[in-house]
Design a protein around this motif. Structure first.
Motif, PDB file in Angstrom:
ATOM      1  N   TRP A 159       0.878  -1.098  -0.029  1.00  0.00           N
ATOM      2  CA  TRP A 159       0.095  -0.053  -0.035  1.00  0.00           C
ATOM      3  C   TRP A 159       0.773   1.178  -0.048  1.00  0.00           C
ATOM      4  O   TRP A 159       0.444   2.304  -0.748  1.00  0.00           O
ATOM      5  CB  TRP A 159      -0.865  -0.192   1.252  1.00  0.00           C
ATOM      6  N   SER A 160       1.974   1.268   0.723  1.00  0.00           N
ATOM      7  CA  SER A 160       2.897   2.338   0.958  1.00  0.00           C
ATOM      8  C   SER A 160       3.571   2.788  -0.554  1.00  0.00           C
ATOM      9  O   SER A 160       3.598   3.816  -1.130  1.00  0.00           O
ATOM     10  CB  SER A 160       3.740   2.119   1.816  1.00  0.00           C
ATOM     11  N   GLN A 161       3.814   1.777  -1.261  1.00  0.00           N
ATOM     12  CA  GLN A 161       4.284   1.918  -2.769  1.00  0.00           C
ATOM     13  C   GLN A 161       3.323   2.252  -3.520  1.00  0.00           C
ATOM     14  O   GLN A 161       3.578   3.229  -4.583  1.00  0.00           O
ATOM     15  CB  GLN A 161       4.808   0.610  -3.183  1.00  0.00           C
ATOM     16  N   PHE A 162       2.136   1.930  -3.389  1.00  0.00           N
ATOM     17  CA  PHE A 162       0.932   2.493  -4.245  1.00  0.00           C
ATOM     18  C   PHE A 162       0.678   3.925  -4.009  1.00  0.00           C
ATOM     19  O   PHE A 162       0.512   4.632  -4.950  1.00  0.00           O
ATOM     20  CB  PHE A 162      -0.315   1.634  -3.996  1.00  0.00           C
ATOM     21  N   ARG A 163       0.850   4.446  -2.773  1.00  0.00           N
ATOM     22  CA  ARG A 163       0.618   5.715  -2.568  1.00  0.00           C
ATOM     23  C   ARG A 163       1.691   6.660  -3.121  1.00  0.00           C
ATOM     24  O   ARG A 163       1.136   7.531  -3.556  1.00  0.00           O
ATOM     25  CB  ARG A 163       0.554   6.130  -0.853  1.00  0.00           C
ATOM     26  N   TRP A 164       2.814   6.030  -2.958  1.00  0.00           N
ATOM     27  CA  TRP A 164       4.074   6.806  -3.307  1.00  0.00           C
ATOM     28  C   TRP A 164       3.917   7.041  -4.942  1.00  0.00           C
ATOM     29  O   TRP A 164       4.118   8.118  -5.369  1.00  0.00           O
ATOM     30  CB  TRP A 164       5.340   6.138  -3.214  1.00  0.00           C
ATOM     31  N   GLN A 165       3.534   5.910  -5.576  1.00  0.00           N
ATOM     32  CA  GLN A 165       3.441   5.919  -7.298  1.00  0.00           C
ATOM     33  C   GLN A 165       2.293   6.825  -7.608  1.00  0.00           C
ATOM     34  O   GLN A 165       2.220   7.370  -8.709  1.00  0.00           O
ATOM     35  CB  GLN A 165       3.217   4.715  -7.628  1.00  0.00           C
ATOM     36  N   MET A 166       1.394   6.811  -6.622  1.00  0.00           N
ATOM     37  CA  MET A 166       0.176   7.773  -7.183  1.00  0.00           C
ATOM     38  C   MET A 166       0.333   9.325  -6.782  1.00  0.00           C
ATOM     39  O   MET A 166      -0.444   9.984  -7.418  1.00  0.00           O
ATOM     40  CB  MET A 166      -1.170   7.277  -6.491  1.00  0.00           C
ATOM     41  N   LEU A 167       1.409   9.617  -5.979  1.00  0.00           N
ATOM     42  CA  LEU A 167       1.508  11.012  -5.552  1.00  0.00           C
ATOM     43  C   LEU A 167       1.458  12.086  -6.676  1.00  0.00           C
ATOM     44  O   LEU A 167       0.806  13.055  -6.585  1.00  0.00           O
ATOM     45  CB  LEU A 167       2.692  11.159  -4.550  1.00  0.00           C
ATOM     46  N   ASP A 168       2.355  11.900  -7.459  1.00  0.00           N
ATOM     47  CA  ASP A 168       2.638  12.608  -8.657  1.00  0.00           C
ATOM     48  C   ASP A 168       1.468  12.906  -9.420  1.00  0.00           C
ATOM     49  O   ASP A 168       0.978  13.979  -9.905  1.00  0.00           O
ATOM     50  CB  ASP A 168       3.803  12.047  -9.675  1.00  0.00           C
ATOM     51  N   SER A 169       0.624  11.699 -10.032  1.00  0.00           N
ATOM     52  CA  SER A 169      -0.347  11.931 -10.700  1.00  0.00           C
ATOM     53  C   SER A 169      -1.597  12.511  -9.951  1.00  0.00           C
ATOM     54  O   SER A 169      -2.222  13.089 -10.828  1.00  0.00           O
ATOM     55  CB  SER A 169      -0.719  10.427 -11.224  1.00  0.00           C
ATOM     56  N   LEU A 170      -1.774  12.339  -8.577  1.00  0.00           N
ATOM     57  CA  LEU A 170      -2.656  12.973  -7.853  1.00  0.00           C
ATOM     58  C   LEU A 170      -2.713  14.459  -7.786  1.00  0.00           C
ATOM     59  O   LEU A 170      -3.850  15.139  -8.018  1.00  0.00           O
ATOM     60  CB  LEU A 170      -2.729  12.302  -6.446  1.00  0.00           C
ATOM     61  N   SER A 171      -1.532  14.848  -7.955  1.00  0.00           N
ATOM     62  CA  SER A 171      -0.995  16.363  -7.634  1.00  0.00           C
ATOM     63  C   SER A 171      -1.315  17.005  -9.325  1.00  0.00           C
ATOM     64  O   SER A 171      -1.796  18.053  -9.510  1.00  0.00           O
ATOM     65  CB  SER A 171       0.152  16.762  -7.091  1.00  0.00           C
ATOM     66  N   THR A 172      -0.676  16.447 -10.261  1.00  0.00           N
ATOM     67  CA  THR A 172      -0.849  16.785 -11.470  1.00  0.00           C
ATOM     68  C   THR A 172      -2.169  16.701 -12.366  1.00  0.00           C
ATOM     69  O   THR A 172      -2.335  17.436 -13.310  1.00  0.00           O
ATOM     70  CB  THR A 172       0.573  16.402 -12.440  1.00  0.00           C
ATOM     71  N   GLY A 173      -2.861  15.622 -12.069  1.00  0.00           N
ATOM     72  CA  GLY A 173      -3.858  15.363 -12.511  1.00  0.00           C
ATOM     73  C   GLY A 173      -3.511  14.338 -13.950  1.00  0.00           C
ATOM     74  O   GLY A 173      -2.441  14.094 -14.286  1.00  0.00           O
ATOM     75  N   GLY A 174      -4.671  13.972 -14.881  1.00  0.00           N
ATOM     76  CA  GLY A 174      -4.526  13.274 -15.953  1.00  0.00           C
ATOM     77  C   GLY A 174      -4.958  11.729 -15.707  1.00  0.00           C
ATOM     78  O   GLY A 174      -5.461  11.386 -14.544  1.00  0.00           O
ATOM     79  N   VAL A 175      -4.420  11.007 -17.009  1.00  0.00           N
ATOM     80  CA  VAL A 175      -5.150   9.512 -16.773  1.00  0.00           C
ATOM     81  C   VAL A 175      -3.811   8.733 -16.294  1.00  0.00           C
ATOM     82  O   VAL A 175      -2.893   9.068 -16.561  1.00  0.00           O
ATOM     83  CB  VAL A 175      -5.135   9.255 -18.162  1.00  0.00           C
ATOM     84  N   VAL A 176      -4.238   7.772 -15.468  1.00  0.00           N
ATOM     85  CA  VAL A 176      -3.074   6.994 -14.848  1.00  0.00           C
ATOM     86  C   VAL A 176      -4.148   5.415 -15.115  1.00  0.00           C
ATOM     87  O   VAL A 176      -5.006   5.319 -14.731  1.00  0.00           O
ATOM     88  CB  VAL A 176      -3.104   7.059 -13.191  1.00  0.00           C
ATOM     89  N   ASN A 177      -3.055   4.434 -15.363  1.00  0.00           N
ATOM     90  CA  ASN A 177      -3.334   3.205 -15.645  1.00  0.00           C
ATOM     91  C   ASN A 177      -2.919   2.419 -14.201  1.00  0.00           C
ATOM     92  O   ASN A 177      -1.942   2.418 -13.859  1.00  0.00           O
ATOM     93  CB  ASN A 177      -2.868   2.559 -16.635  1.00  0.00           C
ATOM     94  N   ILE A 178      -4.158   1.733 -13.707  1.00  0.00           N
ATOM     95  CA  ILE A 178      -3.797   0.905 -12.475  1.00  0.00           C
ATOM     96  C   ILE A 178      -4.186  -0.548 -12.500  1.00  0.00           C
ATOM     97  O   ILE A 178      -5.242  -1.133 -13.263  1.00  0.00           O
ATOM     98  CB  ILE A 178      -4.539   1.393 -11.343  1.00  0.00           C
ATOM     99  N   GLN A 179      -2.958  -1.526 -12.581  1.00  0.00           N
ATOM    100  CA  GLN A 179      -3.325  -2.853 -12.824  1.00  0.00           C
ATOM    101  C   GLN A 179      -3.729  -3.322 -11.333  1.00  0.00           C
ATOM    102  O   GLN A 179      -2.988  -3.333 -10.465  1.00  0.00           O
ATOM    103  CB  GLN A 179      -1.875  -3.498 -13.294  1.00  0.00           C
ATOM    104  N   THR A 180      -4.583  -4.310 -11.138  1.00  0.00           N
ATOM    105  CA  THR A 180      -4.916  -5.270 -10.248  1.00  0.00           C
ATOM    106  C   THR A 180      -5.179  -6.434 -10.473  1.00  0.00           C
ATOM    107  O   THR A 180      -5.389  -6.906 -11.539  1.00  0.00           O
ATOM    108  CB  THR A 180      -6.175  -4.373  -9.537  1.00  0.00           C
ATOM    109  N   GLN A 181      -5.531  -7.440  -9.363  1.00  0.00           N
ATOM    110  CA  GLN A 181      -5.767  -8.854  -9.407  1.00  0.00           C
ATOM    111  C   GLN A 181      -6.589  -9.011  -8.504  1.00  0.00           C
ATOM    112  O   GLN A 181      -6.914  -8.462  -7.281  1.00  0.00           O
ATOM    113  CB  GLN A 181      -4.329  -9.563  -9.013  1.00  0.00           C
ATOM    114  N   ASP A 182      -7.935  -9.783  -8.659  1.00  0.00           N
ATOM    115  CA  ASP A 182      -8.840 -10.157  -7.605  1.00  0.00           C
ATOM    116  C   ASP A 182      -8.584 -11.416  -6.939  1.00  0.00           C
ATOM    117  O   ASP A 182      -7.120 -11.911  -7.017  1.00  0.00           O
ATOM    118  CB  ASP A 182     -10.268 -10.301  -8.497  1.00  0.00           C
ATOM    119  N   ALA A 183      -9.270 -11.850  -5.940  1.00  0.00           N
ATOM    120  CA  ALA A 183      -8.868 -13.017  -5.129  1.00  0.00           C
ATOM    121  C   ALA A 183      -8.808 -14.198  -6.051  1.00  0.00           C
ATOM    122  O   ALA A 183      -8.047 -15.215  -5.675  1.00  0.00           O
ATOM    123  CB  ALA A 183     -10.165 -13.464  -4.170  1.00  0.00           C
TER     124      ALA A 183
END
Length: 444
Positions: A159-183
């Protein structure tokens, strides 16, 4: 307070000393005579002189240190003394000596991040909770329970790595691609269109505002109280509570609140034990609080079953991660400074010694890994700030050397003095702003 001051002193003392050692080491390689290297400031408590004539001093105020080079050769100096003076070195040697301090701080950050990666840390898994309505995550139909494994094709382990990678995109805005896996390990990619946001110290959490939050952990039985209803019902320490009557997946707080309102009733608990789902009926006993209020008690100490992951890398990967994290931190910090100039990031984010000391104490109390992360971050900050082209800083000297290379001769002493006055004014204004921000945070 004493612990906070100690954590701050250790941090500043270490980082400034490393910075000065960078200058010292390259100056030695370039043949510059070092007159003194001081650990700390103020009154000298102890000293000795090495065979090269450098005085090593240990001073009373342990907040870093300084290196004193021979800038100019004395009158009637020998040719060897002239050759060993800083001003007699080529512009490239002087630039190398100057840049060595900030580079030493960046190298230290790489080593700290590499050490953290090599030893490994326990961090919350990046499992997503239900996004709030009318948020970018909700519009993209992000599914609760998915585990984030990548942001813009960069692997995510926690989760901390997710927060870190999202920080720049959250402040500047724009499209970000997030890859996930379900159970069931099914992969999904979400395309999230994030609005531009202004970063302020007192602003809401930008990640939560975008609809991303950590999945609420299940309630987990930490301890069974002897003679209580839970013991009679057959609950065991380690049981994970995944249902309470018609409440699915209750958090620890939800579970406690619900039980308190069910005094005298029999409840049905759904639990996970050794991978098996079981159903247990338990009678909630009514008890009196010291204030005379009747509440329900089931006889367990409940805690949060927060899924954790161990983030650890091999020796080579740890160094790669250290370089990558240092570069990312440096680049993000530089962009934040640029956005402060344009007004997109609030200058309230500038912190002074009071806030830094507070962060030092808080991170040290959390644990060694947290404190090491703090040291790495501040080390990058010191390296970056010293590279800014402001006279009085290392970057200001590098600016002078760049002009010297272009002109073929140094700037006149008059113009260098003008630059120093401007630089001193800028630094004084920044320091005053930092102190104001510190005291606003302290008293607000």
């Amino acid at each position: 307070m004493l612990f906070t001051l100690l954590a701050f002193a250790v941090a500043i003392g270490l980082l400034v000393t490393i910075h000065e050692l960078g200058h010292y080491w390259i100056a030695r390689r370039c043949g510059v005579h070092i007159e003194r290297f001081s650990f700390g400031f103020g009154k000298v408590l102890a000293k000795y002189t090495d065979k090269r004539g450098c005085e090593w001093a240990f001073s009373a105020l342990p907040l870093g240190g300084y290196v004193m080079m021979r800038n100019q050769a004395p009158l009637n100096a020998t040719q060897a003394e002239i050759d060993a003076s800083f001003d007699n070195k080529t512009v490239w040697q002087r630039a190398a000596i100057t840049v060595a301090g900030p580079v030493a701080n960046l190298i230290l950050a790489v080593l700290i991040y590499a050490l953290i990666g090599l030893v490994g840390t326990q961090e919350p898994a990046a499992i997503l909770g239900q996004p709030a309505a009318d948020t970018p995550a909700a519009y993209a139909h992000v599914q609760a329970g998915d585990t984030v494994v990548g942001v813009n094709d960069k692997n995510i382990a926690s989760w901390s790595q997710f927060r870190w990678q999202m920080l720049d995109s959250l402040s500047t805005g724009g499209v970000v691609n997030i890859q996930t896996q379900d159970a069931l390990s099914n992969s999904r990619t979400y395309e999230i269109d994030l609005p531009k946001a202004q970063i302020k110290p007192d602003a809401p959490d930008l990640l939560a505002e975008a609809g991303f939050r950590l999945a609420m952990p299940h309630a987990k039985v930490q301890r069974i109280i002897e003679g209580g209803a839970a013991e009679a019902a057959g609950l065991l320490a380690g049981d994970v509570i995944v249902g309470l009557n018609d409440i699915p997946e209750p958090s620890a707080n939800d579970f406690v609140s619900a039980v308190q309102n069910l005094a005298g009733q029999t409840v049905q608990l759904q639990i996970l034990r050794d991978g098996q789902r079981l159903s247990i009926d338990a009678h909630v006993r009514a008890e009196q609080t010291p204030e005379g209020e009747q509440v329900g008690r089931i006889g367990i100490l409940v805690g949060a079953d927060l899924p954790m992951v161990t983030v650890r890398y091999g020796p080579l990967d740890s160094v790669v991660q250290g370089v990558s994290r240092t570069a990312d931190t440096f680049w993000l910090s530089l962009k934040m400074i640029a956005r402060m100039v344009t007004g997109d990031v609030s200058v309230k984010n500038i912190s002074g010694p009071v806030s830094i000391a507070d962060y030092a104490g808080q991170s040290a109390r959390i644990g060694l890994a947290s404190y090491l992360h703090f040291l790495a971050l501040i080390s990058v900050s010191i390296g970056l700030l010293n590279l800014l082209p402001i006279p009085m800083l290392d970057g200001g000297h590098l600016l002078y050397y760049a002009v010297e290379v272009v002109r073929g001769r140094p700037l006149s002493e008059k113009w260098q003095n003008h630059g120093r006055r401007i630089g001193l004014g800028i630094l004084a204004a920044l320091m005053m702003l930092a102190f104001v921000n510190d005291f606003v945070r302290l008293f607000s």
